[in-house]
Design a protein around this motif. Structure first.
Motif, PDB file in Angstrom:
ATOM      1  N   CYS A  35       2.828   1.758  -3.261  1.00 38.99           N
ATOM      2  CA  CYS A  35       1.987   2.316  -4.325  1.00 38.99           C
ATOM      3  C   CYS A  35       1.836   3.816  -4.159  1.00 38.99           C
ATOM      4  CB  CYS A  35       0.615   1.637  -4.312  1.00 38.99           C
ATOM      5  SG  CYS A  35      -0.566   2.341  -5.490  1.00 38.99           S
ATOM      6  N   HIS A  36       1.505   4.264  -2.961  1.00 37.31           N
ATOM      7  CA  HIS A  36       1.318   5.700  -2.719  1.00 37.31           C
ATOM      8  C   HIS A  36       2.595   6.489  -3.000  1.00 37.31           C
ATOM      9  CE1 HIS A  36      -2.255   4.812   0.198  1.00 37.31           C
ATOM     10  NE2 HIS A  36      -2.559   4.636  -1.068  1.00 37.31           N
ATOM     11  N   LEU A  62      -6.132  -1.993  -3.832  1.00 36.54           N
ATOM     12  CA  LEU A  62      -5.639  -0.842  -4.598  1.00 36.54           C
ATOM     13  C   LEU A  62      -6.398  -0.684  -5.905  1.00 36.54           C
ATOM     14  CD1 LEU A  62      -1.791  -1.274  -4.011  1.00 36.54           C
ATOM     15  CD2 LEU A  62      -3.275   0.508  -3.038  1.00 36.54           C
ATOM     16  N   THR A  95       0.827  -1.209   0.000  1.00 32.53           N
ATOM     17  CA  THR A  95       0.000   0.000   0.000  1.00 32.53           C
ATOM     18  C   THR A  95       0.861   1.259   0.000  1.00 32.53           C
ATOM     19  OG1 THR A  95      -1.756  -1.168   1.200  1.00 32.53           O
ATOM     20  CG2 THR A  95      -1.815   1.241   1.235  1.00 32.53           C
ATOM     21  N   LYS A 121      -6.407   3.133  -7.604  1.00 34.54           N
ATOM     22  CA  LYS A 121      -5.003   3.543  -7.601  1.00 34.54           C
ATOM     23  C   LYS A 121      -4.138   2.673  -8.505  1.00 34.54           C
ATOM     24  CE  LYS A 121      -5.556   5.357  -2.949  1.00 34.54           C
ATOM     25  NZ  LYS A 121      -5.287   5.129  -1.512  1.00 34.54           N
ATOM     26  N   ASP A 124      -2.201   9.955 -10.749  1.00 30.57           N
ATOM     27  CA  ASP A 124      -3.264   9.595  -9.814  1.00 30.57           C
ATOM     28  C   ASP A 124      -3.439   8.084  -9.685  1.00 30.57           C
ATOM     29  OD1 ASP A 124      -3.916  12.279  -9.302  1.00 30.57           O
ATOM     30  OD2 ASP A 124      -5.197  12.369 -11.080  1.00 30.57           O
ATOM     31  N   TYR A 125      -2.942   7.344 -10.677  1.00 34.80           N
ATOM     32  CA  TYR A 125      -3.058   5.893 -10.641  1.00 34.80           C
ATOM     33  C   TYR A 125      -1.920   5.279 -11.438  1.00 34.80           C
ATOM     34  CZ  TYR A 125      -4.921   6.388 -15.381  1.00 34.80           C
ATOM     35  OH  TYR A 125      -5.069   6.698 -16.715  1.00 34.80           O
ATOM     36  N   LEU A 175       3.093   6.798  -6.753  1.00 36.33           N
ATOM     37  CA  LEU A 175       2.168   7.796  -7.314  1.00 36.33           C
ATOM     38  C   LEU A 175       2.728   9.205  -7.121  1.00 36.33           C
ATOM     39  CD1 LEU A 175      -1.281   6.397  -6.079  1.00 36.33           C
ATOM     40  CD2 LEU A 175      -0.310   6.242  -8.381  1.00 36.33           C
ATOM     41  N   ARG A 176       3.285   9.456  -5.943  1.00 36.07           N
ATOM     42  CA  ARG A 176       3.852  10.791  -5.690  1.00 36.07           C
ATOM     43  C   ARG A 176       5.069  11.044  -6.579  1.00 36.07           C
ATOM     44  NH1 ARG A 176       2.768   9.181  -0.304  1.00 36.07           N
ATOM     45  NH2 ARG A 176       4.944   8.604   0.020  1.00 36.07           N
ATOM     46  N   GLN A 181      -9.767   0.782  -5.165  1.00 31.22           N
ATOM     47  CA  GLN A 181      -9.643   2.200  -4.802  1.00 31.22           C
ATOM     48  C   GLN A 181      -9.302   3.083  -6.001  1.00 31.22           C
ATOM     49  OE1 GLN A 181      -6.639   2.231  -1.722  1.00 31.22           O
ATOM     50  NE2 GLN A 181      -7.792   0.777  -0.463  1.00 31.22           N
TER      51      GLN A 181
END
Length: 323
Positions: free
Chosen positions: A107-108, A143, A104, A148, A117-118, A111-112, A146
Motif C-alpha cells: 500500500c505504501h 489501512l 502494508t 490510507k 495520500d490514500y 501511494l508513492r 489509518q
C-alpha cells in the motif's frame, strides 16, 4: 457517462473505467498516458485502475505522473492498486503475498508511485494460500482506519473465501471486502453470473470487472492468426496469448466468429458491443477498459449508449451465440 454504486457502498463509479494493465509502463509512456487519462476524464470516467505488478510498478508511476500533470481534483476521481504478486521481477517471500507485512508495504509503495495520500480501492490481487485470511482482513482494516485506503476488496477469489473474509470482519467488527474484480465477458461468465450470485445480496458485493474484450479476442482481429503488432502478439505476452485463446483454440474462435457476425448484422463495431453486453448486467459496478490509443478509448465509450439500444431478444442472441 452513467454512474453506478459500488455494490451497497455509497461510492459512485463511472460505468466505464480505465485500467493500466498491459499498456502503461510497457507500451504507453507518460505523454501517451496523459492523453488517454485526459480523454477519459473529459468523457466522465472517474475510476482509474492499477496494480503493483503491472510493469513492475512502472504502470503506477506513469499513471501518477499523468494525473499530477493534468492536475485532476483529488475529490473528483478514484484510483486503485492491487497487492499480491509484488512489484519486482523476482520477489522474495516478504515482497509478495497477502501477509500483514506485504499488504502494508505494498500500500505504501503504491501511494508513492501514484502520488496520492490514500487509495480509493485496494484489492487483494489473488488469494494467498500461505497467509491466513484473518491476517489479511486485519491488515486491510488497519489501512482503512489509518486513512490510507477507503475500500478494500478481492480479485479472482473463490466465493467461499470472500464469504470467509466477510465473516471474520463481522465477527471482529472490522471493515470487510466491498468489491471483487473478476474477469467478465461473453466468453467468461460463470464466476460473475453463477459463483458470485449469492454474494450480491448477502454481502452487498460490488464488481469492477476486467477484460470485457477477452484481451481483444472479441474484436475479431485474431480470427485467423495473432498479428505481431497486437497485444497478444507482443514479445513477452506468450502466456497471456495461451490464456486468452483457450483450449481448444478453434472452439473459442468459432464463438467469436458468431459474435462478430451478429455485430456486422447490426451494423455495430464488435468492441463497444461486447462492452455494452457487460454493462447490461446489473451486478457490474464498472467495466474496466484499456487502450493504447485515444481512438480506441473513444470507440469503447460508445458502449454506454449501445447498452441502452436494441431489444432483449437481440442481447439474448448475442449471449446464445457465444455460449
Amino acid at each position: 457517462m452513467q454512474y453506478r454504486r459500488l455494490g451497497s457502498s455509497g461510492l459512485q463509479l463511472s460505468a466505464l473505467s480505465f485500467g493500466a494493465w498491459v499498456n502503461f509502463g510497457d507500451r504507453v509512456g507518460r505523454d501517451g498516458a496523459r492523453e488517454l487519462i485526459s480523454a477519459a476524464w473529459d468523457h466522465g470516467i472517474n475510476f482509474f485502475d492499477n496494480a503493483e505488478v503491472y510493469a513492475h510498478g512502472e504502470a503506477e508511476r506513469v499513471m501518477g505522473d499523468a494525473i499530477r500533470d493534468l492536475r485532476l481534483p483529488r475529490d473528483g476521481y478514484c484510483v486503485s492498486s492491487k497487492v499480491c504478486f509484488g512489484s519486482v521481477a523476482d520477489p522474495r517471500p516478504t515482497q509478495r503475498g497477502l501477509s500483514r507485512k506485504h499488504v502494508t508495504e505494498g500500500c505504501h509503495a503504491a501511494l508513492r508511485r501514484l502520488q496520492v495520500d490514500y487509495l480509493d480501492l485496494f484489492f487483494c490481487h489473488r488469494a494467498d494460500p500461505d497467509t491466513p485470511v484473518e491476517e489479511t482482513v486485519w491488515a486491510m482494516d488497519a489501512l482503512i482506519r489509518q486513512g490510507k485506503v477507503l475500500y478494500w476488496g478481492t480479485s479472482e477469489w473463490p466465493a467461499a473465501q470472500i464469504k470467509e473474509a466477510a465473516r471474520i470482519a463481522r465477527q471482529h467488527h472490522l471493515h470487510g471486502p466491498t468489491m471483487e474484480q473478476p474477469q467478465y465477458n461473453l466468453l467468461r461468465r460463470s464466476r460473475v453470473e453463477l459463483e458470485y450470485a449469492p454474494l450480491y445480496s448477502e454481502l452487498g458485493l460490488g464488481t469492477t470487472t476486467w477484460s470485457p474484450l477477452a484481451s481483444g479476442l472479441l474484436t475479431g482481429k485474431y480470427d485467423q492468426a495473432v498479428p505481431a503488432d497486437t497485444r497478444l502478439g507482443y514479445e513477452g505476452n506468450e502466456e497471456l496469448q495461451r490464456m486468452v485463446m483457450g483450449s481448444p483454440e478453434e472452439r473459442r474462435r468459432e464463438r467469436v466468429r458468431r459474435f462478430t457476425a451478429l455485430a456486422a448484422e447490426a451494423g455495430e463495431s464488435p468492441a463497444p458491443l461486447a462492452i455494452a453486453w457487460c454493462l447490461r448486467n446489473p451486478y457490474v459496478s464498472t467495466v474496466i477498459t484499456g487502450a493504447s490509443k485515444v481512438s480506441q478509448l473513444l470507440e469503447n465509450l460508445r458502449a454506454v449508449e449501445l447498452s441502452q439500444q436494441y431489444d432483449e431478444a437481440f442481447w439474448e442472441r448475442l449471449s446464445a451465440a457465444t455460449s
